[in-house]
Design an enzyme around this catalytic site. Structure first.
Site, PDB file in Angstrom:
ATOM      1  CG  ASN A 150      -1.707   1.279   1.486  1.00  0.00           C
ATOM      2  OD1 ASN A 150      -1.605   1.971   0.385  1.00  0.00           O
ATOM      3  ND2 ASN A 150      -2.206   1.520   2.681  1.00  0.00           N
ATOM      4  CE  LYS A 162      -0.277   3.384   4.459  1.00  0.00           C
ATOM      5  NZ  LYS A 162      -0.330   3.637   6.120  1.00  0.00           N
ATOM      6  CG  HIS A 164      -5.590   2.062   4.981  1.00  0.00           C
ATOM      7  ND1 HIS A 164      -5.626   2.943   5.870  1.00  0.00           N
ATOM      8  CD2 HIS A 164      -4.774   1.142   4.931  1.00  0.00           C
ATOM      9  CE1 HIS A 164      -4.320   2.656   6.096  1.00  0.00           C
ATOM     10  NE2 HIS A 164      -3.844   1.668   5.677  1.00  0.00           N
ATOM     11  CD  GLU A 197      -3.019   5.535   6.390  1.00  0.00           C
ATOM     12  OE1 GLU A 197      -2.872   5.693   5.229  1.00  0.00           O
ATOM     13  OE2 GLU A 197      -2.155   5.335   7.232  1.00  0.00           O
ATOM     14  CD  GLU A 249      -3.694  -2.405   7.145  1.00  0.00           C
ATOM     15  OE1 GLU A 249      -2.640  -2.607   6.734  1.00  0.00           O
ATOM     16  OE2 GLU A 249      -4.218  -1.221   6.874  1.00  0.00           O
ATOM     17  N   GLY A 278       2.294   2.640  10.699  1.00  0.00           N
ATOM     18  CA  GLY A 278       3.312   3.519  10.410  1.00  0.00           C
ATOM     19  C   GLY A 278       3.893   3.971  11.928  1.00  0.00           C
ATOM     20  CB  SER A 338       5.002  -1.471  12.058  1.00  0.00           C
ATOM     21  OG  SER A 338       4.813  -0.119  12.026  1.00  0.00           O
TER      22      SER A 338
HETATM   23  P1  PGA Z   1       2.728   0.567   7.776  1.00  0.00           P
HETATM   24  O1  PGA Z   1       1.381   0.649   6.782  1.00  0.00           O
HETATM   25  O2  PGA Z   1       3.296  -0.732   7.119  1.00  0.00           O
HETATM   26  O3  PGA Z   1       3.612   1.436   7.067  1.00  0.00           O
HETATM   27  O4  PGA Z   1       2.599   0.329   9.133  1.00  0.00           O
HETATM   28  C1  PGA Z   1       0.474  -0.364   6.719  1.00  0.00           C
HETATM   29  C2  PGA Z   1      -0.903  -0.089   6.321  1.00  0.00           C
HETATM   30  O5  PGA Z   1      -1.259   1.196   6.518  1.00  0.00           O
HETATM   31  O6  PGA Z   1      -1.412  -0.781   5.350  1.00  0.00           O
END
Ligand code: PGA
Length: 253
Positions: free
Chosen positions: A9, A11, A95, A97, A167, A173, A212
């Site tokens: 992803n 982003k 997601h 976000e 998640e 992140g 992460s």
């Molecule tokens: P990350 O993001 O690996 O940077 O923690 C995962 C995601 O949001 O899909």
């Protein structure tokens, strides 16, 4: 046996130059991770470039979001048919976000899942609790609510057309990964809840972990029985790291 899936992803990151470089690196390593299905989800604008550079390879690609509408006066939106037009296999829905920064609620996420599935895309449905929800002990209730919203609209059988990504919001992140045990516990809960409705769907469904994930923690996460791959943010922007995670998935079979 469920084939693992590792989906990147990206982003809101990238440029034509960085996409070219990243894909060249990923392409060079695909043959070595053949037991793992590999996909990338770039920002919409780079999907044609990804299509051009990944066509004919083993890798798939998808969108990070889509409209719940099919076409028409919806300024700024992207339809499922447009993602298909550019060869997308997958689309991420729900997601965290999107849920927290853009106000997508369970009903909208369920509608997006339905539109994606009806179009023939494979939705990657994201579910997960925040830190305060975990601390309040309501992790399972939150995940159940997010899952049930889709099942209520679509029926349990529809889940077989997609993928689920667990998640934990506190792990995205932040560099704080769920421990393999914490992740497995929630993955098993998800599979169990679906199995209570349809054992066949539950057994066949891929449940990815996201938050992460890096090459060094991927091996232990992928070793868990209900973790079938990863949805990768930060580490998906570096070919070596992304391939390292794919390698862990490849070797977990
Ligand atoms: P990350 O993001 O690996 O940077 O923690 C995962 C995601 O949001 O899909």
């Amino acid at each position: 046996m469920r084939q693992p899936l590792v989906a990147g992803n990206w982003k809101m990151n990238g440029s034509t130059a960085s996409v070219r470089e990243l894909l060249a690196g990923v392409n060079a390593g695909l043959a070595g991770v053949a037991k793992c299905e590999v996909a990338v989800c770039p920002p919409y604008l780079y999907i044609p470039q990804v299509q051009a550079e990944l066509s004919g390879t083993a890798a798939a690609w998808g969108g990070q979001n889509l409209s719940n509408q099919l076409s028409g006066a919806f300024t700024g939106e992207i339809a499922a048919s447009m993602l298909l037009d550019f060869g997308c296999t997958y689309v991420i829905v729900g997601h965290s976000e999107r849920r927290t920064l853009y106000g997508e609620d369970d009903a909208l996420v369920a509608a997006k899942f339905a539109v994606a599935r009806a179009a023939g895309l494979k939705p990657i449905l994201c579910v997960g609790e925040t830190l305060s929800e975990r601390e309040q002990g309501v992790t399972e209730a939150v995940i159940a609510r997010q899952l049930d919203a889709v099942i209520a609209v679509e029926g349990v059988a529809a889940l077989a057309a997609g993928v689920i990504a667990y998640e934990p919001v506190w792990a995205i992140g932040t560099g704080k990964t769920a421990t393999p045990e914490q992740a497995q516990e929630v993955h098993a809960f998800i599979r169990g809840r679906i199995a209570a409705l349809d054992v066949g769907v539950a057994e066949g469904l891929r449940i990815l972990y996201g938050g992460s994930m890096k090459p060094d923690n991927a091996v232990q996460l992928m070793a868990k029985p209900d973790i079938d791959g990863g949805l990768i943010g930060g580490a998906a922007l570096v070919a070596k790291d992304f391939l390292g995670i794919c390698q862990a998935a490849h070797a977990s079979l």
